[in-house]
Design a protein around this motif. Structure first.
Motif, PDB file in Angstrom:
ATOM      1  N   VAL A   1      -2.666   6.601   1.119  1.00 60.16           N
ATOM      2  CA  VAL A   1      -2.159   7.080   2.398  1.00 60.16           C
ATOM      3  C   VAL A   1      -2.443   8.573   2.569  1.00 60.16           C
ATOM      4  CG1 VAL A   1      -0.153   7.054   3.929  1.00 60.16           C
ATOM      5  CG2 VAL A   1      -0.254   5.424   2.050  1.00 60.16           C
ATOM      6  N   LEU A   2      -2.984   8.923   3.734  1.00 56.06           N
ATOM      7  CA  LEU A   2      -3.258  10.327   4.056  1.00 56.06           C
ATOM      8  C   LEU A   2      -2.409  10.727   5.263  1.00 56.06           C
ATOM      9  CD1 LEU A   2      -7.150  10.312   3.789  1.00 56.06           C
ATOM     10  CD2 LEU A   2      -5.516  11.317   2.172  1.00 56.06           C
TER      11      LEU A   2
ATOM     12  N   LYS B   1       0.816  -1.220   0.000  1.00 56.13           N
ATOM     13  CA  LYS B   1       0.000   0.000   0.000  1.00 56.13           C
ATOM     14  C   LYS B   1       0.855   1.278   0.000  1.00 56.13           C
ATOM     15  CE  LYS B   1      -4.053   0.962   2.919  1.00 56.13           C
ATOM     16  NZ  LYS B   1      -4.978   0.932   1.808  1.00 56.13           N
ATOM     17  N   PHE B   2       1.978   1.227   0.712  1.00 57.66           N
ATOM     18  CA  PHE B   2       2.794   2.431   0.865  1.00 57.66           C
ATOM     19  C   PHE B   2       3.618   2.736  -0.377  1.00 57.66           C
ATOM     20  CE2 PHE B   2       2.038   4.121   5.059  1.00 57.66           C
ATOM     21  CZ  PHE B   2       1.243   3.115   5.597  1.00 57.66           C
ATOM     22  N   LEU B   3       3.537   1.851  -1.373  1.00 56.91           N
ATOM     23  CA  LEU B   3       4.172   2.165  -2.661  1.00 56.91           C
ATOM     24  C   LEU B   3       3.191   2.901  -3.577  1.00 56.91           C
ATOM     25  CD1 LEU B   3       6.106  -1.159  -3.251  1.00 56.91           C
ATOM     26  CD2 LEU B   3       7.084   1.085  -2.725  1.00 56.91           C
TER      27      LEU B   3
ATOM     28  N   ALA C   1      -4.829   4.434   4.710  1.00 52.87           N
ATOM     29  CA  ALA C   1      -3.952   4.359   5.878  1.00 52.87           C
ATOM     30  C   ALA C   1      -3.662   5.797   6.295  1.00 52.87           C
ATOM     31  CB  ALA C   1      -2.657   3.658   5.517  1.00 52.87           C
ATOM     32  N   VAL C   2      -3.612   6.048   7.602  1.00 53.09           N
ATOM     33  CA  VAL C   2      -3.360   7.412   8.061  1.00 53.09           C
ATOM     34  C   VAL C   2      -2.036   7.472   8.824  1.00 53.09           C
ATOM     35  CG1 VAL C   2      -4.197   9.337   9.461  1.00 53.09           C
ATOM     36  CG2 VAL C   2      -5.813   7.955   8.152  1.00 53.09           C
TER      37      VAL C   2
ATOM     38  N   TYR D   1      -0.889   0.683 -11.883  1.00 51.38           N
ATOM     39  CA  TYR D   1      -0.792  -0.456 -12.801  1.00 51.38           C
ATOM     40  C   TYR D   1       0.574  -1.128 -12.687  1.00 51.38           C
ATOM     41  CZ  TYR D   1      -5.158   0.898 -14.998  1.00 51.38           C
ATOM     42  OH  TYR D   1      -6.483   1.177 -15.220  1.00 51.38           O
ATOM     43  N   LEU D   2       1.572  -0.337 -12.286  1.00 51.98           N
ATOM     44  CA  LEU D   2       2.930  -0.886 -12.199  1.00 51.98           C
ATOM     45  C   LEU D   2       3.313  -1.304 -10.776  1.00 51.98           C
ATOM     46  CD1 LEU D   2       4.737   1.582 -14.646  1.00 51.98           C
ATOM     47  CD2 LEU D   2       4.088  -0.793 -15.081  1.00 51.98           C
ATOM     48  N   LEU D   3       2.328  -1.405  -9.904  1.00 50.89           N
ATOM     49  CA  LEU D   3       2.639  -1.657  -8.488  1.00 50.89           C
ATOM     50  C   LEU D   3       3.371  -2.986  -8.249  1.00 50.89           C
ATOM     51  CD1 LEU D   3       2.063   0.484  -6.455  1.00 50.89           C
ATOM     52  CD2 LEU D   3       0.045  -0.757  -5.708  1.00 50.89           C
TER      53      LEU D   3
END
Ligand code: GLC
Length: 727
Positions: free
Chosen positions: A257-258, A224-226, A294-295, A538-540
């Motif tokens: 992510v916020l 997620k963090f990427l 995610a915060v 798309y490239l994750l």
């Protein structure tokens, strides 16, 4: 020369020289007035190998290197197995702690952490002392030597040859890459010992791999963090934050992510929450979580001086804060005005500080942002703690701030990461930091601090981030759109295109500037930024696999061209293009009003990502680049995974199907790694690996699959072949 358990010691007239070996590629040299090897900094995680063999005439050999020592001056000459000189001392000034080396064959000098310079630092003089840059210069500029990080490591490169020098010293250090004297490269420390490692290649990739053995690699991130991160100083209230989340979904901007900047705290007191602005903190965080976000909240080291405030009171009673000489607590100033600083050097203090995060996580905070951790102190002219303030080790020994300064940020991120891992052991922690030292990659991702909404800062983020990658920090990026000043729609578009291809991808801006979320300009800006953020998603899988490589070897995720084309001198000074992995060439537009650009393609064939046209490399080409085009070229033979669906709030949650885009060419190979992207179960074998081979054929290129490990469901994979199209 005397053999010790872990190396050799030579007594010169002015100093002892300790020589230790860390395998065949790494030799450590320590000049000291003591017979014992002095302790390493916290950056180091690797131990020397037992000394073997016997020296001949002051020459020590490994399988790869020979070290020859002048027994009087203690200068060394290091050569490879063919007796090519790799490093040669011209002089050692023991009292000034300076070594001068001959400039030999180096055509480029790279690495050296976060610097406002071009990629190649030959001809640059810098010093390393973590600084709150904004408080020393109005804006980042090339005259500012001391940035937020200090990573005293550089790489000397030429075709067929490369070495690294890591100066393991946490005091202020400086480098002179052939400026004062064109024939010399020198480095110096303001205190401690001259304690450095010579790290051999001969490829740049091997230098970084060996450096990463010494200082560590980044941990596997949560997938997620990427993705894309959205921030602002500050989303002042929970309503404002929720509105941002709703806008992201409404405008179909994928974002995971916020950030909540300092406004969430009560009077900027760390580990408190403002009743006024975030009175439903927990409920807000739960709501955002249920939407898929995610915060991250900011946690700075400065603790407000206020009677009755629990963090201050407890830290004061237990003696946890940095003191003045004599023992009184040192008081400076940061956002909360009068502030004191935790002494993270002690494990007890780190544990106490770490424990304070428990409540934040219980409220639903997902990850932590460590800022102002140079540490910043507004009362001092150089914006940090006085050098004579005092830290203490676990066994009570006093250590001056001069020695601890550059590792202060590292220590805070360590405290933070260890706490997150303790509180939620099976969730991969995410910590973001501004200040860093060698080894910070083990604990945190890094953003390059307070840049500005100017085209030059977007441009310089390429050499900055790629040099950080060559310094062991793979997970870094610059504030997209720029932090200070007002961003324009065009700048945001171009910067989002670039940011989508740098590892840490966050749009962040300062209080008092125009809003710069993607929807704040016009439909064209919104549409194009959305397209590029979608492309990021798309490239994750490709991103994630590159991070996996980094975890294993320390390899950077984005790389200067010479990393893969060390024999091609044309690549040594290319600042405005970079490689994403080995196969994707990213060529951003870095000036306003520009709608085409020159692109350098190294030898080989390159497929235009957008048109499919195939170009012969080893030359420059011109590419049209209207506002909606970021020129991208894919090296022939590349296998590039595209996730079929976007997994982000407001989007379909995917089953993980992957389209493998295969670009016809020789030696096509890809290793696909798959796990849950979230937990540490992969450490127990819950992951899969698959090798793909692309066979070149003008009509029907073939892909062969081989599963090498099956511990996690492998998604559906289909193949899209891109034939060569040389028009
Ligand atoms: C520092 C940070 C910046 C942040 C601000 C307020 O300037 O670098 O990113 O927004 O402090 O916390």
């Amino acid at each position: 020369m005397e053999r010790k358990d872990f190396g050799y010691i030579i007594e010169g007239t002015m100093s002892y020289l300790h020589i230790l070996f860390y395998g065949s590629h790494i030799v450590r040299f320590v000049y000291s007035d003591q017979k014992e090897v002095p302790p390493s900094t916290m950056a180091m995680i690797h131990a020397p190998k037992k000394a073997v063999g016997s020296p001949e005439h002051y020459t020590l050999k490994t399988e790869k290197l020979a070290v020859n020592v002048d027994r009087k001056t203690l200068s060394v000459r290091i050569s490879d197995q063919y007796d090519h000189t790799l490093s040669e001392d011209l002089g050692i000034a023991f009292s000034e702690k300076r070594i001068e080396k001959k400039r030999l064959w180096e055509i480029g000098i790279y690495g050296n952490g976060e610097k406002y310079t071009w990629l190649n630092q030959l001809g640059v003089k810098t010093s390393n002392y973590n600084s709150d840059v904004l408080r020393q210069a109005t804006i980042h500029n090339p005259m500012v030597e001391q940035m937020h990080t200090a990573i005293p490591f550089y790489i000397g490169v030429a075709p067929g040859q490369a070495y690294g020098i890591y100066l393991d010293n946490s005091y202020r250090t400086s480098f002179d890459f052939a400026v004062s004297n064109r024939e010399k490269i020198s480095f110096q420390a303001e205190g401690g010992f001259l304690d450095y490692y010579f790290i051999y290649g001969p490829t740049v990739a091997e230098v970084i791999k060996n450096y990463s053995l010494l200082t560590g690699t980044p941990p596997m991130p949560r997938k997620k963090f990427l993705g894309y991160h959205q921030s602002r100083y500050s989303y002042k209230t929970e309503d404002e934050l929720l509105a941002v989340a709703e806008n992201l979904i409404k405008h179909k901007i994928p974002c995971d992510v916020l950030y909540i900047d300092i406004a969430y705290m009560d009077a900027y007191k760390v580990f408190t929450i403002s009743e006024k602005r975030y009175k439903n903190f927990k409920a807000t965080l739960q709501k955002l979580k249920s939407m898929g976000f995610a915060v991250v909240v900011i946690v700075n080291p400065g603790v407000k001086v206020e009677e009755g405030y629990h963090v201050y009171e407890e830290g004061r009673q237990k003696g946890y804060f940095v003191t003045k000489p004599g023992g009184d607590i040192y008081q400076g100033e940061v956002w909360p005005k009068p502030a004191v600083f935790p002494d993270f050097l002690r494990s007890e203090v780190r544990q106490w500080w770490g424990g304070l995060h428990r409540e934040l996580l219980a409220q639903g905070v997902d990850a932590i942002w460590n800022d102002m951790n140079e540490p910043a102190d507004f009362t001092q002219e150089n914006a940090t703690l006085p050098e004579d303030t005092v830290h203490r080790t676990d066994d009570g020994k006093e250590v001056s701030h001069a020695e601890v300064h550059n590792i202060y940020g590292l220590l805070q991120t360590r405290a933070t990461r260890e706490a997150l891992e303790m509180i939620e052991p099976n969730k991969r922690a995410f910590v973001l930091t501004r200040a860093a030292f060698a080894g910070t990659q083990r604990y945190a991702a890094l953003w390059t601090g307070d840049n500005a909404s100017v085209w030059e800062h977007m441009e310089c983020s390429i050499p900055m981030v790629t040099n950080l990658g060559l310094s062991g920090l793979a997970f870094t990026g610059a504030d997209v759109g720029g932090y200070q000043g007002d961003c324009s729609g065009e700048l945001l578009v171009r910067w989002t295109q670039l940011g989508a291809f740098l590892p840490y991808f966050r749009n962040h801006s300062e209080i008092g500037t125009v809003r710069q979320e993607p929807w704040e300009f016009n439909d064209q800006v919104l549409d194009i930024t959305r397209e590029y953020i979608r492309l990021r998603y798309y490239l994750l899988t490709y991103w994630y696999n590159l991070m996996r490589e980094s975890t294993l070897t320390g390899a950077p995720v984005v790389r200067p061209l010479f990393y893969h084309h060390q024999d091609d001198l044309n690549t040594y000074n290319i600042n405005d293009q970079f490689l994403f992995g080995e196969g994707v060439m990213v060529c951003p537009v870095l000036r306003p009003g520009v709608n085409h650009r020159m692109v350098y393609l190294p030898l080989g064939l390159w497929h235009d990502y957008w048109t499919g046209e195939t170009h012969v490399g080893g030359r420059y080409i011109t590419r049209e680049a209207p506002l909606d085009i970021l020129p991208l070229y894919i090296k022939a033979g590349t296998i590039l995974p595209h996730d079929r669906l976007i997994s982000a709030p407001g989007y379909e949650q995917t089953g993980g199907a992957i389209d493998m885009h295969c670009y016809a060419g020789d030696n096509g190979f890809y290793r696909l790694y798959i796990d849950d992207g979230l937990t540490n179960n992969y450490l127990q074998g819950e992951y899969s690996e698959m090798e793909l081979f692309l066979e070149d054929d003008p009509v029907q290129p073939l892909v062969k699959e081989k599963i090498t490990k099956k511990g996690f469901p492998i998604p559906e994979i289909s193949y899209k072949i891109h034939l060569k199209d040389c028009r």
